[in-house]
Enzyme design. Structure first.
Site, PDB file in Angstrom:
ATOM      1  CB  SER A 145      58.263  38.325  41.673  1.00 45.27           C
ATOM      2  OG  SER A 145      59.189  39.065  40.930  1.00 45.27           O
ATOM      3  CE1 TYR A 158      62.890  36.835  44.611  1.00 45.40           C
ATOM      4  CE2 TYR A 158      62.583  38.194  42.651  1.00 45.40           C
ATOM      5  CZ  TYR A 158      62.108  37.694  43.853  1.00 45.40           C
ATOM      6  OH  TYR A 158      60.849  38.049  44.286  1.00 45.40           O
TER       7      TYR A 158
END
Length: 242
Positions: A145, A158
């Protein structure tokens, strides 16, 4: 050099988090080109459905329920790969979770641990067990990501996991370079997958890329000749970061 028409035929790919989203999209893209698959995830019913869909491509598909946070389960997963195929050409570390959008002072420890253990430690555990099955010409792809390079308020666990994943990926690349194993970091921007439900349910999905777009880009990188590689693959929606 001309592109090999059947580059993936007869090869074996292991995809974690393969029941939906980018993992499932990549599984379909590889299966359509003749690649055999081992797909893993935590939900048996989801894997069974995905396996039935993928088998329609005429390839061999082995679904294995596995929680990548569990070292024992990961060992069983790779033992199944070895028993079924005796080889592993492509590893796609895709299993991942997010957490509710909460600032550091409000984030529960359990949420932090779940994200770090799945997104970072799980990647390590699967890779460590997979490496003995991989030979020269193999490729490891880690789905990280854009959060591996950018920070977003409310997503501390995250972001930490993805930044750590990029460091792990860079280190792994140098360790296996002489073995002829390629290591690719994939850094997608906003893609329309279920992970948004965790932290931004009302996200503008129409502005996002499809999982299939990300998968096609990964396949193109995997198709490169063995003596070349893409080390970092950043894929963004044309609208930029959301």
């Amino acid at each position: 050099m001309p592109i090999k028409k059947h580059h993936f035929r007869g090869k074996v790919a292991l995809i974690t988090g393969a029941g939906q989203g980018i993992g499932l999209a990549l599984a379909h893209a590889l299966a359509a080109e003749g690649c055999n698959l081992v797909i893993s995830g935590r939900t048996a019913s989801t894997l069974k459905k995905a396996g039935a869909q993928l088998a329609k491509h005429g390839v061999r598909v082995l679904p294995v329920v596995c929680d990548v946070r569990d070292e024992g389960a990961v060992v069983v997963l790779l033992a199944a790969v070895n028993s079924k195929f005796r080889r592993l050409d492509i590893l796609f570390n895709n299993a991942g979770v997010a957490h509710e959008n909460l600032t550091v002072d409000k984030l529960p420890l359990a949420a932090w641990r779940s994200v770090i253990d799945t997104n970072l430690t799980g990647m390590f555990l699967v890779t460590r067990s997979a490496l003995p099955l991989m030979k020269r010409g193999g490729t490891i792809v880690n789905n990280l990501s854009i959060s591996a390079k950018r920070a977003f308020p409310g997503l501390s666990a995250y972001t930490a996991a993805k930044h750590g994943g990029l460091g792990f990926t860079k280190t792994l690349r140098e360790e296996v370079r002489q073995r002829g194993i390629r290591v690719i970091a994939v850094l997608p921007g906003a893609a329309d997958t279920a992970i948004w439900d965790s932290f931004w349910p009302d996200a503008p999905r129409k502005k996002m890329m499809s999982a299939e777009t990300v998968a096609r880009t990964i396949v193109d990188a995997l198709r490169l000749p063995d003596n070349s590689t893409v080390e970092e693959l950043m894929i963004m929606p044309t609208v930029g970061a959301l």
